[in-house]
Design a protein around this motif. Structure first.
Motif, PDB file in Angstrom:
ATOM      1  N   MET A   1       0.856  -1.201   0.000  1.00  0.00           N
ATOM      2  CA  MET A   1       0.000   0.000   0.000  1.00  0.00           C
ATOM      3  C   MET A   1       0.887   1.245   0.000  1.00  0.00           C
ATOM      4  O   MET A   1       1.632   1.470   0.957  1.00  0.00           O
ATOM      5  CB  MET A   1      -0.904  -0.063   1.247  1.00  0.00           C
ATOM      6  N   PRO A   2       0.855   2.067  -1.075  1.00  0.00           N
ATOM      7  CA  PRO A   2       1.702   3.262  -1.106  1.00  0.00           C
ATOM      8  C   PRO A   2       1.262   4.276  -0.046  1.00  0.00           C
ATOM      9  O   PRO A   2       0.106   4.311   0.336  1.00  0.00           O
ATOM     10  CB  PRO A   2       1.452   3.818  -2.516  1.00  0.00           C
ATOM     11  N   ASP A   3       2.238   5.055   0.397  1.00  0.00           N
ATOM     12  CA  ASP A   3       1.927   6.094   1.389  1.00  0.00           C
ATOM     13  C   ASP A   3       1.026   7.158   0.796  1.00  0.00           C
ATOM     14  O   ASP A   3       1.163   7.514  -0.372  1.00  0.00           O
ATOM     15  CB  ASP A   3       3.230   6.759   1.841  1.00  0.00           C
ATOM     16  N   THR A   4       0.137   7.653   1.594  1.00  0.00           N
ATOM     17  CA  THR A   4      -0.680   8.793   1.198  1.00  0.00           C
ATOM     18  C   THR A   4      -0.316   9.958   2.117  1.00  0.00           C
ATOM     19  O   THR A   4       0.454   9.797   3.068  1.00  0.00           O
ATOM     20  CB  THR A   4      -2.185   8.497   1.372  1.00  0.00           C
ATOM     21  N   ILE A   5      -0.918  11.080   1.845  1.00  0.00           N
ATOM     22  CA  ILE A   5      -0.674  12.245   2.708  1.00  0.00           C
ATOM     23  C   ILE A   5      -1.122  11.965   4.145  1.00  0.00           C
ATOM     24  O   ILE A   5      -0.535  12.483   5.100  1.00  0.00           O
ATOM     25  CB  ILE A   5      -1.369  13.490   2.106  1.00  0.00           C
ATOM     26  N   PHE A   6      -2.114  11.075   4.309  1.00  0.00           N
ATOM     27  CA  PHE A   6      -2.582  10.771   5.666  1.00  0.00           C
ATOM     28  C   PHE A   6      -1.545   9.924   6.430  1.00  0.00           C
ATOM     29  O   PHE A   6      -1.420  10.056   7.644  1.00  0.00           O
ATOM     30  CB  PHE A   6      -3.949  10.084   5.642  1.00  0.00           C
ATOM     31  N   SER A   7      -0.804   9.062   5.722  1.00  0.00           N
ATOM     32  CA  SER A   7       0.282   8.319   6.390  1.00  0.00           C
ATOM     33  C   SER A   7       1.311   9.298   6.936  1.00  0.00           C
ATOM     34  O   SER A   7       1.868   9.106   8.022  1.00  0.00           O
ATOM     35  CB  SER A   7       1.002   7.385   5.409  1.00  0.00           C
ATOM     36  N   LYS A   8       1.568  10.330   6.152  1.00  0.00           N
ATOM     37  CA  LYS A   8       2.565  11.328   6.583  1.00  0.00           C
ATOM     38  C   LYS A   8       2.041  12.116   7.782  1.00  0.00           C
ATOM     39  O   LYS A   8       2.806  12.488   8.674  1.00  0.00           O
ATOM     40  CB  LYS A   8       2.901  12.271   5.424  1.00  0.00           C
ATOM     41  N   ILE A   9       0.735  12.378   7.805  1.00  0.00           N
ATOM     42  CA  ILE A   9       0.153  13.064   8.968  1.00  0.00           C
ATOM     43  C   ILE A   9       0.259  12.167  10.200  1.00  0.00           C
ATOM     44  O   ILE A   9       0.643  12.619  11.285  1.00  0.00           O
ATOM     45  CB  ILE A   9      -1.317  13.475   8.676  1.00  0.00           C
ATOM     46  N   ILE A  10      -0.068  10.880  10.040  1.00  0.00           N
ATOM     47  CA  ILE A  10       0.026   9.933  11.160  1.00  0.00           C
ATOM     48  C   ILE A  10       1.456   9.881  11.684  1.00  0.00           C
ATOM     49  O   ILE A  10       1.692   9.869  12.897  1.00  0.00           O
ATOM     50  CB  ILE A  10      -0.438   8.520  10.723  1.00  0.00           C
ATOM     51  N   ALA A  11       2.424   9.889  10.763  1.00  0.00           N
ATOM     52  CA  ALA A  11       3.836   9.805  11.153  1.00  0.00           C
ATOM     53  C   ALA A  11       4.367  11.123  11.706  1.00  0.00           C
ATOM     54  O   ALA A  11       5.500  11.190  12.183  1.00  0.00           O
ATOM     55  CB  ALA A  11       4.659   9.376   9.945  1.00  0.00           C
ATOM     56  N   GLY A  12       3.569  12.185  11.627  1.00  0.00           N
ATOM     57  CA  GLY A  12       4.011  13.484  12.136  1.00  0.00           C
ATOM     58  C   GLY A  12       4.899  14.232  11.160  1.00  0.00           C
ATOM     59  O   GLY A  12       5.516  15.241  11.511  1.00  0.00           O
ATOM     60  N   GLU A  13       4.977  13.747   9.918  1.00  0.00           N
ATOM     61  CA  GLU A  13       5.842  14.407   8.920  1.00  0.00           C
ATOM     62  C   GLU A  13       5.164  15.633   8.309  1.00  0.00           C
ATOM     63  O   GLU A  13       5.814  16.497   7.732  1.00  0.00           O
ATOM     64  CB  GLU A  13       6.195  13.415   7.808  1.00  0.00           C
ATOM     65  N   ILE A  14       3.819  15.642   8.395  1.00  0.00           N
ATOM     66  CA  ILE A  14       3.032  16.780   7.900  1.00  0.00           C
ATOM     67  C   ILE A  14       2.121  17.206   9.052  1.00  0.00           C
ATOM     68  O   ILE A  14       1.547  16.346   9.725  1.00  0.00           O
ATOM     69  CB  ILE A  14       2.198  16.354   6.668  1.00  0.00           C
ATOM     70  N   PRO A  15       1.988  18.506   9.289  1.00  0.00           N
ATOM     71  CA  PRO A  15       1.175  18.938  10.428  1.00  0.00           C
ATOM     72  C   PRO A  15      -0.326  18.789  10.169  1.00  0.00           C
ATOM     73  O   PRO A  15      -0.764  18.707   9.013  1.00  0.00           O
ATOM     74  CB  PRO A  15       1.535  20.425  10.578  1.00  0.00           C
ATOM     75  N   VAL A  95      -8.182  10.753  -1.353  1.00  0.00           N
ATOM     76  CA  VAL A  95      -7.060  10.270  -0.551  1.00  0.00           C
ATOM     77  C   VAL A  95      -7.312   8.785  -0.253  1.00  0.00           C
ATOM     78  O   VAL A  95      -8.303   8.428   0.394  1.00  0.00           O
ATOM     79  CB  VAL A  95      -6.921  11.068   0.762  1.00  0.00           C
ATOM     80  N   MET A  96      -6.411   7.937  -0.740  1.00  0.00           N
ATOM     81  CA  MET A  96      -6.644   6.496  -0.679  1.00  0.00           C
ATOM     82  C   MET A  96      -6.203   5.906   0.655  1.00  0.00           C
ATOM     83  O   MET A  96      -5.395   4.964   0.724  1.00  0.00           O
ATOM     84  CB  MET A  96      -5.933   5.807  -1.855  1.00  0.00           C
TER      85      MET A  96
END
Ligand code: AMP
Length: 142
Positions: A1-15, A95-96
């Motif tokens: 499963m490719p990362d989405t913007i929500f994965s980055k939010i979960i990881a704290g990489e995007i606010p 957003v997938m």
């Protein structure tokens, strides 16, 4: 499963504007709200659609969703809302990563700021078709 913007939010990489978080679930404000208080509730499990969710993630989302709905209503002083949940690009999912929109409905605001507008063109269920379809779906649930 490719990362989405929500994965980055979960990881704290995007606010994000976080309103709730536990081991399995994160909720935050939608960046392009249909109305003030428009909130997204997502499992931390990274799958695209509800049908792919593990029982554990599904239960975790189901457990907190009513609580977050109540909080959004109280905070926005509204008493109506829609929960929107899109699965697949053909169903308007952009957003997938599974997400539930909680969208307050403001009765007193003009169209465009009042929340979700729905195009709803109902048909009529033929009873023979209904019997057959219910049987087919029930058989698939197992
Ligand atoms: P959907 O069409 O159901 O996939 O909706 C995706 C939603 O995610 C849209 O309402 C977007 O405004 C929202 N969204 C996309 N990126 C972000 C972000 N970085 N932070 C908050 N919400 C976002």
């Amino acid at each position: 499963m490719p990362d989405t913007i929500f994965s980055k939010i979960i990881a704290g990489e995007i606010p994000c504007h976080r309103v709730y978080e536990d081991e399995f679930v994160l909720a935050f404000l939608d960046i392009n709200p249909l109305a003030a208080g428009h909130t997204l509730v997502i499992p931390k499990e990274s799958v695209a659609t509800v049908g792919e969710l593990s029982d554990e993630s599904a239960a975790a989302v189901g457990r907190v969703l009513p609580r977050i709905c109540r909080a959004v209503m109280k905070a926005t002083r509204t008493n109506a809302y829609n929960i929107l949940q899109n699965n697949g690009a053909d169903a308007h999912q952009e957003v997938m990563h599974v997400h539930f929109h909680i969208i307050p409905k403001y009765a007193d605001r003009p169209s465009g700021q009042d929340g979700l507008g729905i195009g709803w063109r109902p048909g009529k269920l033929d009873s023979d078709v209904g019997v057959e379809m219910a049987k087919r779906i029930a058989a698939e649930i197992g």
